[in-house]
Design an enzyme around this catalytic site. Structure first.
Site, mmCIF file in Angstrom:
data_model
loop_
_atom_site.group_PDB
_atom_site.id
_atom_site.type_symbol
_atom_site.label_atom_id
_atom_site.label_comp_id
_atom_site.label_asym_id
_atom_site.label_seq_id
_atom_site.Cartn_x
_atom_site.Cartn_y
_atom_site.Cartn_z
ATOM 1 N N SER A 168 0.870 -1.195 0.000
ATOM 2 C CA SER A 168 0.000 0.000 0.000
ATOM 3 C C SER A 168 0.894 1.227 0.000
ATOM 4 O O SER A 168 2.088 1.134 0.357
ATOM 5 C CB SER A 168 -0.863 -0.003 1.263
ATOM 6 O OG SER A 168 -1.501 1.255 1.437
ATOM 7 N N TYR A 181 -1.375 -1.559 10.386
ATOM 8 C CA TYR A 181 -1.481 -1.524 8.927
ATOM 9 C C TYR A 181 -0.192 -1.007 8.301
ATOM 10 O O TYR A 181 0.327 -1.581 7.343
ATOM 11 C CB TYR A 181 -2.679 -0.659 8.517
ATOM 12 C CG TYR A 181 -3.028 -0.785 7.048
ATOM 13 C CD1 TYR A 181 -3.545 -1.974 6.541
ATOM 14 C CD2 TYR A 181 -2.844 0.273 6.163
ATOM 15 C CE1 TYR A 181 -3.869 -2.103 5.203
ATOM 16 C CE2 TYR A 181 -3.164 0.153 4.821
ATOM 17 C CZ TYR A 181 -3.675 -1.036 4.343
ATOM 18 O OH TYR A 181 -3.990 -1.168 3.015
HETATM 19 N N1 LIG Z 1 -8.754 -0.133 -1.427
HETATM 20 C C1 LIG Z 1 -7.702 0.630 -1.183
HETATM 21 O O1 LIG Z 1 -7.776 1.862 -1.208
HETATM 22 C C2 LIG Z 1 -6.359 -0.006 -0.920
HETATM 23 C C3 LIG Z 1 -5.239 0.821 -0.949
HETATM 24 C C4 LIG Z 1 -3.982 0.270 -0.711
HETATM 25 C C5 LIG Z 1 -3.855 -1.095 -0.485
HETATM 26 N N2 LIG Z 1 -4.963 -1.875 -0.465
HETATM 27 C C6 LIG Z 1 -4.760 -3.306 -0.223
HETATM 28 O O2 LIG Z 1 -5.336 -4.056 -1.258
HETATM 29 C C7 LIG Z 1 -5.842 -5.285 -0.761
HETATM 30 C C8 LIG Z 1 -7.307 -5.431 -1.087
HETATM 31 O O3 LIG Z 1 -8.016 -4.348 -0.520
HETATM 32 P P1 LIG Z 1 -9.512 -4.018 -0.943
HETATM 33 O O4 LIG Z 1 -9.710 -2.575 -0.697
HETATM 34 O O5 LIG Z 1 -9.824 -4.600 -2.271
HETATM 35 O O6 LIG Z 1 -10.302 -4.802 0.208
HETATM 36 P P2 LIG Z 1 -11.792 -5.399 0.209
HETATM 37 O O7 LIG Z 1 -12.219 -5.381 1.619
HETATM 38 O O8 LIG Z 1 -12.642 -4.734 -0.807
HETATM 39 O O9 LIG Z 1 -11.535 -6.904 -0.255
HETATM 40 C C9 LIG Z 1 -10.724 -7.734 0.537
HETATM 41 C C10 LIG Z 1 -11.141 -9.177 0.311
HETATM 42 O O10 LIG Z 1 -10.320 -9.980 1.178
HETATM 43 C C11 LIG Z 1 -11.159 -10.915 1.844
HETATM 44 N N3 LIG Z 1 -10.524 -11.313 3.109
HETATM 45 C C12 LIG Z 1 -10.408 -10.584 4.241
HETATM 46 N N4 LIG Z 1 -9.759 -11.276 5.185
HETATM 47 C C13 LIG Z 1 -9.448 -12.471 4.656
HETATM 48 C C14 LIG Z 1 -8.770 -13.630 5.135
HETATM 49 N N5 LIG Z 1 -8.272 -13.674 6.393
HETATM 50 N N6 LIG Z 1 -8.632 -14.701 4.321
HETATM 51 C C15 LIG Z 1 -9.155 -14.671 3.058
HETATM 52 N N7 LIG Z 1 -9.803 -13.597 2.543
HETATM 53 C C16 LIG Z 1 -9.946 -12.521 3.327
HETATM 54 C C17 LIG Z 1 -12.464 -10.171 2.044
HETATM 55 O O11 LIG Z 1 -13.548 -11.054 2.289
HETATM 56 C C18 LIG Z 1 -12.602 -9.431 0.714
HETATM 57 O O12 LIG Z 1 -13.236 -10.205 -0.275
HETATM 58 C C19 LIG Z 1 -5.531 -5.270 0.752
HETATM 59 O O13 LIG Z 1 -4.314 -5.922 0.968
HETATM 60 C C20 LIG Z 1 -5.416 -3.792 1.049
HETATM 61 O O14 LIG Z 1 -4.634 -3.543 2.192
HETATM 62 C C21 LIG Z 1 -6.206 -1.367 -0.670
#
Ligand SMILES: NC(=O)c1ccc[n+]([C@@H]2O[C@H](COP(=O)([O-])OP(=O)(O)OC[C@H]3O[C@@H](n4cnc5c(N)ncnc54)[C@H](O)[C@@H]3O)[C@@H](O)[C@H]2O)c1
Length: 311
Positions: A168, A181
């Site tokens: 991230s 985080y």
């Molecule tokens: N959305 C953002 O702005 C953003 C920015 C930077 C980094 N990220 C990173 O990208 C990745 C995805 O984020 P997102 O925003 O798409 O999240 P999201 O919440 O939309 O999707 C995450 C998915 O992971 C699944 N999940 C959660 N815990 C789990 C576990 N223990 N085992 C298996 N599945 C699990 C959830 O059910 C969900 O389907 C994460 O690593 C997040 O830190 C997101």
């Protein structure tokens, strides 16, 4: 022919959000995708959507911070697809884990690190031997030597496997009171470089992506809930490209890093953030000040007390 035809892929957290975008991208390019997620309903829906578009996808339910899930997902991918080539380590629960080192409880630290970092170690532990066993991409042919390069000895292994770990912008720069985080996402970068060194000789590249603010299904619902369009617009203005990201923006970067064309890129952290992290902070603060003064009703982290900011 698709660039991932006949390749086996695992996308953790692939039911929704960024992972959903990655699963759709890889499947659209011919890959066989195994989605591993704790959300069974959303996982089943994404598999259905991929299949209805002509793609190949399977789903297993599981918490990827557990060793048994890591083992099961690799076994399932190999038994379903006959091989494993791509591992996208993306799952994250977004749990309420805000706080400084003083505020964070040990059990939250342990579970947070278990998912943010431990799951990536476990995923690689079981995937790498399966990738080695699967061997080079079945459609890859070593290009004939043109004389433009220089090589001593036998050609090294190429395109045996790809691992992409989701970090991230929080892994590159720190936000207040986000110990778990921020430390977790920074650790993902160290872990990625270590794995790149260890697995490069096997023909497996390991890279990380550092997304900026990506509006997912969940993120969209959160913004709807707070009803703070001016606040969202302030977010957009923080980006040199004047927009926040979409899951597809990250999926395109993942697709490139997984492609055969990216075989000389490893241990890299690719910021996919519309330029967010290249800016000089003090100019950004002054520009934000102008916007805030022009929008006196604007609500920010401070008003919502969402745990992100506190002096
Ligand atoms: N959305 C953002 O702005 C953003 C920015 C930077 C980094 N990220 C990173 O990208 C990745 C995805 O984020 P997102 O925003 O798409 O999240 P999201 O919440 O939309 O999707 C995450 C998915 O992971 C699944 N999940 C959660 N815990 C789990 C576990 N223990 N085992 C298996 N599945 C699990 C959830 O059910 C969900 O389907 C994460 O690593 C997040 O830190 C997101």
């Amino acid at each position: 022919m698709g660039r991932f035809d006949d390749r086996g892929a695992i996308v953790t957290g692939g039911a929704l959000g960024i992972g959903g975008g990655c699963a759709r991208r890889i499947a659209a390019d011919g890959g066989n995708v195994l989605i591993v997620d704790v959300n069974e309903e959303a996982g089943a829906n994404t598999v259905k959507e991929i299949r209805s578009n002509g793609g190949k996808a399977e789903f297993i339910a599981g918490d990827v911070s557990q060793q048994s899930t890591a083992q099961e997902m690799v076994e399932t991918a190999v038994s379903s697809f006959g091989r494993l080539d791509l591992l996208i380590q993306n799952a994250y629960a977004g749990a309420d884990n805000a706080g400084s080192a003083v505020e964070v409880e040990p059990e939250n630290w342990n579970s947070g690190m278990g998912l943010l970092v431990g799951a990536l170690y476990l995923g690689a532990k079981y995937s790498v031997p399966a990738m080695e066993e699967s061997g080079t991409d079945p459609h890859y042919e070593q290009p004939p030597w043109t004389g433009a390069g220089r090589r001593h000895g036998n050609p090294p292994a190429r395109n045996v496997g790809r691992i992409v770990n989701m970090s991230s912008v929080h892994g590159l720069q720190q936000a207040p009171r986000s110990l778990i985080y921020n430390a977790g996402k920074a650790a993902v970068i160290g872990l990625t470089k270590q794995m790149a060194i260890d697995f490069g000789p096997l023909g497996i590249t390991v890279n990380a992506i550092a997304p900026g603010h990506i509006v997912t299904e969940k993120g969209n619902a959160n913004w709807d809930e707070v009803g703070n369009d001016e606040g969202f617009h302030l977010f957009e203005l923080h980006y040199p490209v004047r927009r926040t990201g979409e899951p597809e923006d990250i999926a395109e970067a993942v697709g490139f890093l997984c492609s055969n064309e990216a075989s000389f890129i490893t241990g890299h952290v690719l910021a996919v953030d519309g330029g967010l992290t290249i800016q000089l902070q003090e100019n950004l603060v002054m520009d934000s000040k102008d916007y805030i003064l022009a929008n006196p009703d604007l609500r920010t982290h401070f008003d919502f007390d969402r745990g992100a900011s506190r002096f």
